[in-house]
Design an enzyme around this catalytic site. Structure first.
Site: not given
Ligand code: FAD
Ligand code: NAI
Length: 476
Positions: A187, A209, A274-275, A277, A448
């Site tokens: 995650a 995760e 996706a752990v 790089r 604004h």
């Protein structure tokens, strides 16, 4: 083996290995400064970022968000859409066109700046020599300075190997059909971005995760809001998972893991790994020419200089966050230092963005890091729910959280979850880089209605001067 061995007679001022955002930016800047430059690339010009990272992921994320809003949010505005269809083929074609436009742009810039682009795999064989292996044979090049910009690759897990049903970022950006179910392992930034992308298009996404905390670099108030919202959007985020096991079956994969002392079993069509790089240094230099640290990064000083004075390393292959803008700025710094200019990089002020919806963006230290370092600080907070523009557009989830030094009144950190979070953080960062105090910043006039007014109010609230929220004497 090679049929012949060519020795080029040019001595380059700078030879760069890799053409990602680190290498190509360094190459262009060096050429601008009048140096002779070669850039060696073994894959695609533009590296990870342009081909299989930042750009294709944002292209698909933006497309999927349009779809998600049409299906889930437009009816709130009284807009009814029926028979909404996704043409995945067209979506992917458009992504390829965006990549092509940017990579041919880099190639054109190389040409106009007279950067010599060399296709092949480079290996450093001495302080000033690089051997390039290509289909045409081997070439030996000589350069006064060598810049390593070889980037990074996805980490793998012992128990889960990339294959038919298990993909990394590259595979996850080119699915041919929308998977019915996906398990995302990790995650982190990639897991949340790619998980959101496919979830918006209809995949059932479980995010697995290992850590117990969600996005631990964020202030708890922000990370709680973000996790609540992502779960609302359909991401099934499971934190603190242990003993992950994966087995291939005929349709996909059987996954099991331990979650809150329970054994969970899932069947999914795809896994996106996706752990994290790892730096690309394999076969990059001969012998022990350069030092690699325990995590595999090339060791450099704060100026990206290696232990060999004329060899430099920049981007994902060295310490620091793996971010395109960090990589590019290191490229500029190194080239300017080679040109004997005074150039430094403020590593404390590198902005981060996660391109979910809404975005998460931050810079500087978070509250618990400031506490750990025993900094005497104050904080300000403002929710988008009290911001007119956010309400008008139906984007009122999230908030702005900001800290400043109690003594100097200088801004120390900024975290935003909400509409245009990346752009809001950038405004704060310009102030931080220029030593603007919260008092000074309070005097700036904000248009604004804009979502940026939430930044203004957060800064005002830090000094108990907020208008659109109850002021507290002390908020942390
Ligand atoms: P790379 O981009 O990896 O480029 C290195 C290049 O060197 C490659 O082209 C490679 O082929 C080449 N090379 C390697 N070895 C050799 C050799 N021996 N000889 C010749 N050439 C060689 N960052 C952001 O800031 N924002 C984002 O939104 C973002 N999104 C991302 C999304 C995904 C899915 C991924 C995976 C990454 C993302 N990143 C993002 C991170 C970003 O892509 C990297 O930080 C960035 O690409 C690093 O740049 P680099 O030049 O150091 O390396
Ligand atoms: P990451 O480090 O952000 O996240 C990896 C996650 O995987 C961590 O939370 C980690 O605890 C978890 N993990 C590790 N091993 C695990 C296991 N065995 N089981 C379950 N979970 C496990 O790395 P990620 O997402 O792969 O991204 C890599 C890099 O790419 C990031 O560092 C980021 O800098 C860069 N990137 C940047 C983007 C952006 O700027 N928007 C987008 C995508 C990537």
């Amino acid at each position: 083996g090679p049929l012949f061995f060519l020795i080029e007679l040019i001595m380059y001022d700078i030879l760069i290995i890799g053409s990602g955002p680190a290498g190509y930016v360094a190459a262009i800047r060096a050429a601008q400064l009048g140096m002779t430059v070669a850039c060696v690339e073994k894959g695609f010009v533009g590296g990870t970022c342009l081909n299989i990272g930042c750009i294709p992921s944002k292209t698909l994320l933006d497309t999927s968000l349009k779809h998600y809003k049409l299906v889930n949010e437009y009816s709130e505005h009284g807009i009814e859409a029926k028979d909404v269809r996704i043409d995945l083929h067209k979506m992917m074609f458009r992504k390829e066109e965006v990549i092509k436009q940017l990579t041919t742009g880099v190639e054109a810039l190389f040409k106009s700046n007279k950067v010599n682009l060399i296709n092949g795999s480079a290996r450093i064989i001495g302080n000033s020599y690089v051997e390039v292996q290509s289909d045409d044979g081997n070439t030996k090049l000589e350069a006064k300075n060598i810049i390593i910009a070889t980037g990074s690759s996805p980490s793998e897990l012992e128990e889960i190997k990339i294959g038919n049903h298990v993909v990394d970022n590259e595979g996850a950006l080119k699915f041919q059909t929308i998977p019915k179910s996906i398990a995302v392992i990790g995650a982190g930034v990639i897991g949340l971005e790619l998980g959101s992308l496919w979830s918006r298009l209809g995949s059932h996404v479980t995010v697995i995760e290992a850590q117990k905390e969600f996005l631990p670099m964020l202030d708890q108030r922000i990370s709680r809001q973000a996790s609540r919202e992502f779960i609302n959007q359909g991401l099934d985020i499971k934190l603190g998972c242990e003993t992950l096991k994966v087995k291939e079956n005929s349709n996909g994969l059987d996954i099991s893991f331990n979650y809150k002392n329970e054994e969970i079993a899932l069947e999914v069509e795809k896994i996106i790994l996706a752990v994290g790089r790892k730096p690309n240094t394999k076969d990059l230099f001969s012998g022990d020419l350069l030092t690699i640290d325990e995590k595999g990064f090339i060791e450099v000083d704060e100026y990206c200089q290696t232990s060999v004075k004329n060899i430099w390393a920049i981007g994902d292959v060295v310490r620091g966050p793996m971010l395109a803008h960090k990589a590019s700025e290191e490229g500029v710094m190194v080239v300017e230092r080679i040109a004997k200019k005074e150039a430094v990089l403020n590593y404390k002020h590198i902005p981060n963005v996660i391109y979910t919806h809404p975005e998460v963006a931050w810079v500087g230290l978070n509250a618990s890091q400031l506490e750990e370092q025993e900094v005497d600080f104050k904080s300000g907070y403002f929710p988008f729910l009290a911001n007119g523009r956010a309400l008008a557009s139906g984007e009122s989830i999230g908030s702005v959280y900001i800290t400043a030094d109690n003594e100097t009144d200088k801004i120390l950190g900024l975290q935003v979850f909400g509409p245009s979070a990346a752009e809001i953080v950038q405004q704060g960062l310009i102030a931080m880089d220029n030593g603007v105090t919260s008092e000074d910043f309070s005097k700036t006039i904000f248009s604004h209605p804009t979502v940026s007014e939430a930044l203004h109010e957060a800064i005002l609230s830090m000094n108990n001067k907020a208008i659109h929220i109850q002021n507290k004497k002390k908020i942390n």
